[in-house]
Design a protein around this motif. Structure first.
Motif, PDB file in Angstrom:
ATOM      1  N   GLU A 105       0.742  -1.342   0.046  1.00  0.00           N
ATOM      2  CA  GLU A 105      -0.054  -0.043  -0.088  1.00  0.00           C
ATOM      3  C   GLU A 105       0.361   1.542   0.321  1.00  0.00           C
ATOM      4  N   ILE A 106       1.824   1.463   0.491  1.00  0.00           N
ATOM      5  CA  ILE A 106       3.335   2.360   0.708  1.00  0.00           C
ATOM      6  C   ILE A 106       3.222   2.376  -0.290  1.00  0.00           C
ATOM      7  N   ASP A 107       3.945   1.304  -1.391  1.00  0.00           N
ATOM      8  CA  ASP A 107       4.012   1.633  -2.294  1.00  0.00           C
ATOM      9  C   ASP A 107       3.421   1.779  -3.458  1.00  0.00           C
ATOM     10  N   ALA A 108       2.658   1.495  -3.426  1.00  0.00           N
ATOM     11  CA  ALA A 108       1.075   2.418  -4.274  1.00  0.00           C
ATOM     12  C   ALA A 108       1.336   3.529  -4.242  1.00  0.00           C
ATOM     13  N   ILE A 109       1.335   4.503  -3.164  1.00  0.00           N
ATOM     14  CA  ILE A 109       0.462   5.568  -2.930  1.00  0.00           C
ATOM     15  C   ILE A 109       2.053   6.347  -3.177  1.00  0.00           C
ATOM     16  N   GLN A 134      -6.801  10.019  -5.839  1.00  0.00           N
ATOM     17  CA  GLN A 134      -6.487   8.436  -5.745  1.00  0.00           C
ATOM     18  C   GLN A 134      -5.876   8.232  -4.487  1.00  0.00           C
ATOM     19  N   MET A 135      -4.582   9.498  -4.934  1.00  0.00           N
ATOM     20  CA  MET A 135      -3.301   9.536  -3.436  1.00  0.00           C
ATOM     21  C   MET A 135      -4.543   9.398  -1.996  1.00  0.00           C
ATOM     22  N   HIS A 136      -4.998  10.524  -2.219  1.00  0.00           N
ATOM     23  CA  HIS A 136      -5.959  10.670  -0.511  1.00  0.00           C
ATOM     24  C   HIS A 136      -7.100   9.459  -0.275  1.00  0.00           C
ATOM     25  N   ARG A 137      -7.817   8.790  -1.248  1.00  0.00           N
ATOM     26  CA  ARG A 137      -8.342   8.677  -1.068  1.00  0.00           C
ATOM     27  C   ARG A 137      -7.659   6.592   0.025  1.00  0.00           C
ATOM     28  N   ASN A 138      -6.120   6.411  -1.240  1.00  0.00           N
ATOM     29  CA  ASN A 138      -5.245   5.175  -0.767  1.00  0.00           C
ATOM     30  C   ASN A 138      -5.314   5.447   0.718  1.00  0.00           C
ATOM     31  N   ILE A 139      -3.998   6.587   0.858  1.00  0.00           N
ATOM     32  CA  ILE A 139      -4.088   7.179   2.241  1.00  0.00           C
ATOM     33  C   ILE A 139      -5.065   6.508   3.394  1.00  0.00           C
ATOM     34  N   VAL A 140      -6.958   7.535   2.947  1.00  0.00           N
ATOM     35  CA  VAL A 140      -7.930   6.847   3.865  1.00  0.00           C
ATOM     36  C   VAL A 140      -7.469   4.933   3.816  1.00  0.00           C
ATOM     37  N   ALA A 141      -7.671   4.712   2.840  1.00  0.00           N
ATOM     38  CA  ALA A 141      -7.919   2.701   2.931  1.00  0.00           C
ATOM     39  C   ALA A 141      -7.086   2.257   3.534  1.00  0.00           C
ATOM     40  N   ALA A 142      -5.467   3.035   3.763  1.00  0.00           N
ATOM     41  CA  ALA A 142      -4.146   2.181   4.487  1.00  0.00           C
ATOM     42  C   ALA A 142      -4.840   2.464   5.071  1.00  0.00           C
ATOM     43  N   ALA A 143      -5.409   3.101   6.366  1.00  0.00           N
ATOM     44  CA  ALA A 143      -6.112   3.326   7.254  1.00  0.00           C
ATOM     45  C   ALA A 143      -6.708   1.999   7.817  1.00  0.00           C
ATOM     46  N   HIS A 144      -7.480   1.280   7.117  1.00  0.00           N
ATOM     47  CA  HIS A 144      -7.570   0.011   7.516  1.00  0.00           C
ATOM     48  C   HIS A 144      -8.996  -0.101   8.623  1.00  0.00           C
TER      49      HIS A 144
END
Length: 241
Positions: A105-109, A134-144
């Motif tokens: 997830e970090i790599d993708a962000i 998408q970057m902002h959404r991925n950070i939120v998604a990475a909060a699980h």
């Protein structure tokens, strides 16, 4: 066979109308007349109606009983009130992501951050904006945290157009890119405090752009007064700088 590639598919119609709203072809307050737009887009009224319903859920369109829907036209104070909430959601998500994000997830962000930086100056504004969000959404998604992601998605959708307008101004590109890089680096280092600092800075710029956009109306309105919304470790001032 899936109809998702069909331009008459409601989600694809919603994407087309969303683009027209974002770039101003359908300005705030303009009616979306079902018959006229169905004819213009070469579709029947049923998928168009569903597309408009999708956009209403995103806050881009207002549905009205027995009248044509209209493109949403929120005022400054309404926008600032929602930005306060979105800001806190992203700061909390960023802090959690530093604890919970997986290495992929970090790599993708970080990859998204690099793509935004590379295309920011010369790329298509909508394409770059989509990568940015998408970057902002991925950070939120990475909060699980599904509840957090769901709430963030609702507020992000309601602020989609004004966030695009802010991003399109590109008056402080260096700060935007520096904040993006700082967020990516903080995530890699799993440094929650630094992540929140860069998100706070990012939203400071967003608020300045929003106030600049509303400037003719803001001069005499109640939103001209300073308002404070407490945040993690530091109050957030929403008045004019």
């Amino acid at each position: 066979m899936s109809d998702r590639g069909d331009p008459t598919y409601p989600a694809n119609l919603a994407r087309q109308l969303r683009r027209e709203i974002l770039i101003g072809d359908l300005p705030p307050g303009s009616p979306i007349k079902e018959r006229d737009h169905a004819a213009r887009l070469g579709v029947s009224r049923t998928p168009l109606r569903e597309a408009v319903r999708i956009l209403s859920q995103e806050g881009l369109v207002i549905l009205r009983p027995l009248r044509s829907p209209v493109v949403a036209d929120p005022g400054l104070q309404e926008v600032l009130d929602e930005i306060v909430v979105l800001r806190q959601l992203e700061m909390f998500s960023g802090e959690l992501a530093c604890l919970r994000a997986t290495e992929p997830e970090i790599d993708a962000i970080l990859d998204l951050n690099a793509r935004v930086a590379a295309e920011h100056a010369t790329g298509d504004k909508l394409d770059v904006f989509d990568l940015d969000m998408q970057m902002h959404r991925n950070i939120v998604a990475a909060a699980h945290n599904p509840a957090l992601a769901r709430t963030h998605g609702e507020y992000l959708a309601r602020l989609w157009r004004i966030r695009f307008i802010s991003a399109s101004q590109r008056t402080d590109s260096a700060r935007v890119l520096a904040d993006h890089a700082g967020m990516a680096q903080a995530l890699r280092a799993r440094d929650g405090a630094t992540m929140m600092r860069h998100i706070r800075s990012h939203f400071d710029g967003f608020i300045r752009n929003v106030e600049r956009h509303f400037a003719p109306d803001a001069a005499s309105g109640p939103a001209n007064a300073r308002e404070t919304a407490g945040g993690p470790g530091q109050p957030v001032k929403l008045g004019r700088a």
